[in-house]
Design a protein around this motif. Structure first.
Motif, PDB file in Angstrom:
ATOM      1  N   PRO A  30       2.370   4.731   4.681  1.00 16.54           N
ATOM      2  CA  PRO A  30       1.791   5.832   5.459  1.00 16.54           C
ATOM      3  C   PRO A  30       0.824   5.331   6.527  1.00 16.54           C
ATOM      4  O   PRO A  30       0.219   4.256   6.393  1.00 16.54           O
ATOM      5  CB  PRO A  30       1.063   6.667   4.405  1.00 16.54           C
ATOM      6  N   LEU A  31       0.669   6.131   7.567  1.00 15.80           N
ATOM      7  CA  LEU A  31      -0.317   5.836   8.599  1.00 15.80           C
ATOM      8  C   LEU A  31      -1.708   6.183   8.095  1.00 15.80           C
ATOM      9  O   LEU A  31      -1.881   7.094   7.279  1.00 15.80           O
ATOM     10  CB  LEU A  31      -0.028   6.642   9.868  1.00 15.80           C
ATOM     11  N   SER A  32      -2.702   5.453   8.579  1.00  9.56           N
ATOM     12  CA  SER A  32      -4.091   5.781   8.276  1.00  9.56           C
ATOM     13  C   SER A  32      -4.949   5.307   9.432  1.00  9.56           C
ATOM     14  O   SER A  32      -4.563   4.401  10.196  1.00  9.56           O
ATOM     15  CB  SER A  32      -4.541   5.107   6.978  1.00  9.56           C
ATOM     16  N   ILE A  33      -6.129   5.920   9.572  1.00 10.56           N
ATOM     17  CA  ILE A  33      -7.036   5.534  10.639  1.00 10.56           C
ATOM     18  C   ILE A  33      -7.435   4.064  10.502  1.00 10.56           C
ATOM     19  O   ILE A  33      -7.522   3.320  11.483  1.00 10.56           O
ATOM     20  CB  ILE A  33      -8.295   6.419  10.636  1.00 10.56           C
ATOM     21  N   GLY A  34      -7.643   3.631   9.261  1.00 11.10           N
ATOM     22  CA  GLY A  34      -8.047   2.246   9.036  1.00 11.10           C
ATOM     23  C   GLY A  34      -7.009   1.251   9.506  1.00 11.10           C
ATOM     24  O   GLY A  34      -7.351   0.193  10.040  1.00 11.10           O
ATOM     25  N   ARG A  35      -5.728   1.577   9.325  1.00 11.16           N
ATOM     26  CA  ARG A  35      -4.669   0.662   9.717  1.00 11.16           C
ATOM     27  C   ARG A  35      -4.513   0.607  11.235  1.00 11.16           C
ATOM     28  O   ARG A  35      -3.978  -0.365  11.762  1.00 11.16           O
ATOM     29  CB  ARG A  35      -3.342   1.081   9.080  1.00 11.16           C
ATOM     30  N   MET A  36      -4.944   1.665  11.940  1.00  9.91           N
ATOM     31  CA  MET A  36      -4.790   1.710  13.388  1.00  9.91           C
ATOM     32  C   MET A  36      -6.079   1.398  14.141  1.00  9.91           C
ATOM     33  O   MET A  36      -6.062   1.216  15.362  1.00  9.91           O
ATOM     34  CB  MET A  36      -4.285   3.088  13.820  1.00  9.91           C
ATOM     35  N   ASN A  37      -7.168   1.307  13.433  1.00 13.56           N
ATOM     36  CA  ASN A  37      -8.463   1.035  14.051  1.00 13.56           C
ATOM     37  C   ASN A  37      -8.541  -0.429  14.449  1.00 13.56           C
ATOM     38  O   ASN A  37      -8.378  -1.315  13.603  1.00 13.56           O
ATOM     39  CB  ASN A  37      -9.575   1.364  13.045  1.00 13.56           C
ATOM     40  N   PRO A  38      -8.809  -0.752  15.731  1.00 17.51           N
ATOM     41  CA  PRO A  38      -8.842  -2.165  16.146  1.00 17.51           C
ATOM     42  C   PRO A  38      -9.934  -2.971  15.460  1.00 17.51           C
ATOM     43  O   PRO A  38      -9.827  -4.191  15.352  1.00 17.51           O
ATOM     44  CB  PRO A  38      -9.072  -2.082  17.661  1.00 17.51           C
ATOM     45  N   ILE A  39     -10.981  -2.303  15.004  1.00 15.40           N
ATOM     46  CA  ILE A  39     -12.017  -3.005  14.236  1.00 15.40           C
ATOM     47  C   ILE A  39     -11.649  -3.021  12.762  1.00 15.40           C
ATOM     48  O   ILE A  39     -11.804  -4.029  12.076  1.00 15.40           O
ATOM     49  CB  ILE A  39     -13.394  -2.347  14.432  1.00 15.40           C
ATOM     50  N   GLY A  40     -11.117  -1.895  12.280  1.00 16.07           N
ATOM     51  CA  GLY A  40     -10.770  -1.785  10.871  1.00 16.07           C
ATOM     52  C   GLY A  40      -9.707  -2.764  10.416  1.00 16.07           C
ATOM     53  O   GLY A  40      -9.688  -3.162   9.257  1.00 16.07           O
ATOM     54  N   VAL A  41      -8.814  -3.166  11.334  1.00 20.23           N
ATOM     55  CA  VAL A  41      -7.766  -4.100  10.922  1.00 20.23           C
ATOM     56  C   VAL A  41      -8.340  -5.430  10.477  1.00 20.23           C
ATOM     57  O   VAL A  41      -7.730  -6.150   9.684  1.00 20.23           O
ATOM     58  CB  VAL A  41      -6.738  -4.328  12.054  1.00 20.23           C
ATOM     59  N   PHE A  42      -9.531  -5.785  10.970  1.00 20.26           N
ATOM     60  CA  PHE A  42     -10.131  -7.045  10.557  1.00 20.26           C
ATOM     61  C   PHE A  42     -10.656  -6.962   9.127  1.00 20.26           C
ATOM     62  O   PHE A  42     -10.806  -7.982   8.463  1.00 20.26           O
ATOM     63  CB  PHE A  42     -11.233  -7.447  11.534  1.00 20.26           C
ATOM     64  N   VAL A  43     -10.931  -5.731   8.664  1.00 21.35           N
ATOM     65  CA  VAL A  43     -11.251  -5.543   7.255  1.00 21.35           C
ATOM     66  C   VAL A  43     -10.034  -5.907   6.412  1.00 21.35           C
ATOM     67  O   VAL A  43     -10.143  -6.521   5.349  1.00 21.35           O
ATOM     68  CB  VAL A  43     -11.686  -4.090   6.993  1.00 21.35           C
ATOM     69  N   HIS A  44      -8.839  -5.542   6.940  1.00 23.58           N
ATOM     70  CA  HIS A  44      -7.590  -5.933   6.266  1.00 23.58           C
ATOM     71  C   HIS A  44      -7.496  -7.450   6.170  1.00 23.58           C
ATOM     72  O   HIS A  44      -7.164  -7.997   5.112  1.00 23.58           O
ATOM     73  CB  HIS A  44      -6.405  -5.367   7.035  1.00 23.58           C
ATOM     74  N   LEU A  45      -7.795  -8.155   7.259  1.00 18.69           N
ATOM     75  CA  LEU A  45      -7.719  -9.611   7.228  1.00 18.69           C
ATOM     76  C   LEU A  45      -8.723 -10.205   6.254  1.00 18.69           C
ATOM     77  O   LEU A  45      -8.462 -11.258   5.653  1.00 18.69           O
ATOM     78  CB  LEU A  45      -7.963 -10.187   8.627  1.00 18.69           C
ATOM     79  N   SER A  46      -9.870  -9.538   6.081  1.00 19.53           N
ATOM     80  CA  SER A  46     -10.902 -10.083   5.202  1.00 19.53           C
ATOM     81  C   SER A  46     -10.440 -10.127   3.749  1.00 19.53           C
ATOM     82  O   SER A  46     -11.028 -10.841   2.933  1.00 19.53           O
ATOM     83  CB  SER A  46     -12.185  -9.261   5.323  1.00 19.53           C
ATOM     84  N   ARG A  47      -9.381  -9.370   3.423  1.00 20.74           N
ATOM     85  CA  ARG A  47      -8.813  -9.435   2.076  1.00 20.74           C
ATOM     86  C   ARG A  47      -8.122 -10.769   1.831  1.00 20.74           C
ATOM     87  O   ARG A  47      -7.850 -11.134   0.686  1.00 20.74           O
ATOM     88  CB  ARG A  47      -7.814  -8.297   1.872  1.00 20.74           C
ATOM     89  N   TYR A  48      -7.802 -11.469   2.898  1.00 14.38           N
ATOM     90  CA  TYR A  48      -7.132 -12.769   2.818  1.00 14.38           C
ATOM     91  C   TYR A  48      -7.998 -13.800   3.540  1.00 14.38           C
ATOM     92  O   TYR A  48      -7.830 -14.047   4.736  1.00 14.38           O
ATOM     93  CB  TYR A  48      -5.749 -12.705   3.461  1.00 14.38           C
ATOM     94  N   PRO A  49      -8.961 -14.414   2.844  1.00 12.69           N
ATOM     95  CA  PRO A  49      -9.901 -15.328   3.511  1.00 12.69           C
ATOM     96  C   PRO A  49      -9.214 -16.455   4.290  1.00 12.69           C
ATOM     97  O   PRO A  49      -9.670 -16.813   5.381  1.00 12.69           O
ATOM     98  CB  PRO A  49     -10.730 -15.885   2.348  1.00 12.69           C
ATOM     99  N   PHE A  50      -8.128 -16.988   3.741  1.00  9.52           N
ATOM    100  CA  PHE A  50      -7.423 -18.047   4.456  1.00  9.52           C
ATOM    101  C   PHE A  50      -6.923 -17.552   5.811  1.00  9.52           C
ATOM    102  O   PHE A  50      -7.100 -18.211   6.836  1.00  9.52           O
ATOM    103  CB  PHE A  50      -6.247 -18.557   3.627  1.00  9.52           C
ATOM    104  N   VAL A  51      -6.310 -16.362   5.820  1.00  8.20           N
ATOM    105  CA  VAL A  51      -5.787 -15.803   7.068  1.00  8.20           C
ATOM    106  C   VAL A  51      -6.934 -15.507   8.028  1.00  8.20           C
ATOM    107  O   VAL A  51      -6.828 -15.730   9.235  1.00  8.20           O
ATOM    108  CB  VAL A  51      -4.963 -14.532   6.783  1.00  8.20           C
TER     109      VAL A  51
END
Length: 413
Positions: free
Chosen positions: A195-216
């Protein structure tokens, strides 16, 4: 999911034609700025950098949106919409009567310029983990061939009229869109869509997604620095070679064609042998080290012919990109490939904002005969320092225990 040869072939052709369109305008874009403003190259340099930054800023804002949309609705519509928008924009840029209209066209092109994000996710969708380095090497080969044909044609067409390459780029891109509309299959099956969500489309929020993977996250930081260095070079290449070596549009086109030829050879062919032989981690670090040396070499070269020698040697640094992309796709879940690629494109976009501003400012400040400190290659030396910092960060990422192995990959939950 096993690789499907027709899909791989189409993505290759899509990227090839897309890059040809970009390559067509590189030799003439700074000349168009100079013509619209009626100023010499040193005075036009900041505006050239600002145009690149405008494109990158819009890409930063919209790449996560399009990445999330490709996770929800599929890669096919995102790729096709991006191509169609870019094709129309080239025609608008060719007819721009003022520098400000040109800025508007670059902003619109940035919004529609996420086809690389969707294409990268497409490759991850249809390629098994152990073959992803070769798959992403195919992207590098497409870029290489596109930069052989595009700049050469742009240089030749630009000799007659600097607007012709824009018309040619628009025509190629729209033809590519039509071909894709007819034959491109979807790679993201309905059961994997999220599903779509604001967090997945937010240009700042996507970096929260990356923070789940420290190596990435860390490796993404390294490539932010390396892309900053690379985009600084892109923004000043035509300006610098015209100023220091008196190159025209054809000379510039030839140099970029050599870049493309070597990229096709290294990333499209040799990388398939070098990366498995050295391993992804060593290939990444070696490629980045070659890049640092190349930037310093460009800045130190006193004769135009030296640039060609450095270009050939620098091309072997191209093994870094497919190695890094392969490791990143293995470190995240299969249903997050689009979001991850969108986040990485966002980082790349930030680099494309900072890099051109940094490079063109250094060129404007130090490549002026009246400057207090006269350093013609200052922009390239700045790139070397930024790239060196990126190499250090990448080495840190490679030493982490969560760095993926050659076969490791996350499965969708």
């Amino acid at each position: 999911m096993t690789a499907r040869k027709p899909a791989i072939g189409f993505i290759f052709l899509t990227l090839l034609l897309d890059v040809m369109g970009i390559g067509l305008i590189i030799p003439v874009a700074p000349k168009l700025v100079e013509q619209l403003m009626g100023v010499p190259e040193q005075e036009a340099a900041p505006y050239v950098g600002a145009l690149s930054a405008t494109y990158a800023a819009m890409l930063f804002l919209f790449a996560p949106v399009l990445g999330a949309l490709s996770d929800r609705f599929g890669r096919r519509p995102v790729i096709l919409i991006s191509l169609f928008g870019s094709g129309l924009d080239y025609f608008a840029a060719a007819m721009a009567p003022t520098i400000w209209i040109l800025f508007i066209t670059r902003a619109l092109n940035g919004i529609s310029g996420a086809s690389m994000t969707a294409a990268s996710a497409y490759i991850a969708d249809i390629t098994p983990p152990e073959k992803r380095a070769a798959g992403f090497g195919m992207i590098g080969a497409a870029f290489g061939l596109g930069f052989i044909i595009g700049p050469l044609c742009g240089g030749l067409l630009g000799k007659y009229d600097i607007h012709y390459p824009f018309y040619a780029a628009g025509t190629l891109t729209l033809l590519n869109w039509f071909y894709g509309y007819m034959v491109l299959p979807e790679s993201n099956p309905p059961e994997r869509r999220v599903p779509l969500s604001i967090g997945r489309m937010n240009p700042i929020g996507v970096f929260v997604h990356l923070s789940r993977y420290p190596f990435v996250m860390i490796l993404g930081g390294a490539f932010f620095l390396l892309n900053t260095a690379q985009f600084a070079l892109h923004a000043t290449w035509v300006l610098y070679t015209s100023y220091r070596y008196k190159w025209g549009t054809l000379d510039t086109g030839l140099s970029l064609a050599l870049v493309g030829l070597m990229a096709a050879i290294v990333q499209g062919g040799l990388a398939r042998r070098i990366i498995p032989a050295l391993g992804e981690k060593k290939s990444l670090l070696l490629g980045l080290a070659i890049g640092v040396a190349a930037y310093a070499g460009y800045g130190a070269a006193t004769q135009g012919w030296m640039i060609y020698v450095i270009l050939v040697l620098a091309s072997f640094g191209g093994i870094a990109q497919p190695a890094a992309q392969s490791m990143i796709t293995k470190a995240v879940r299969a249903d997050e490939q689009g979001q991850t690629q969108g986040a990485l494109t966002g980082l790349q976009s930030l680099a494309n904002i900072l890099g051109p501003i940094m490079g063109t400012y250094a060129f404007h400040t130090f490549a002026n005969a009246d400057a207090r400190i006269y350093i013609p290659g200052a922009s390239f030396f700045a790139s070397a320092l930024v790239a060196l910092l990126g190499l250090v960060v990448a080495a840190w990422a490679m030493g982490r225990p969560d760095a993926p192995s050659a076969r490791g990959v996350k499965d969708a939950a």
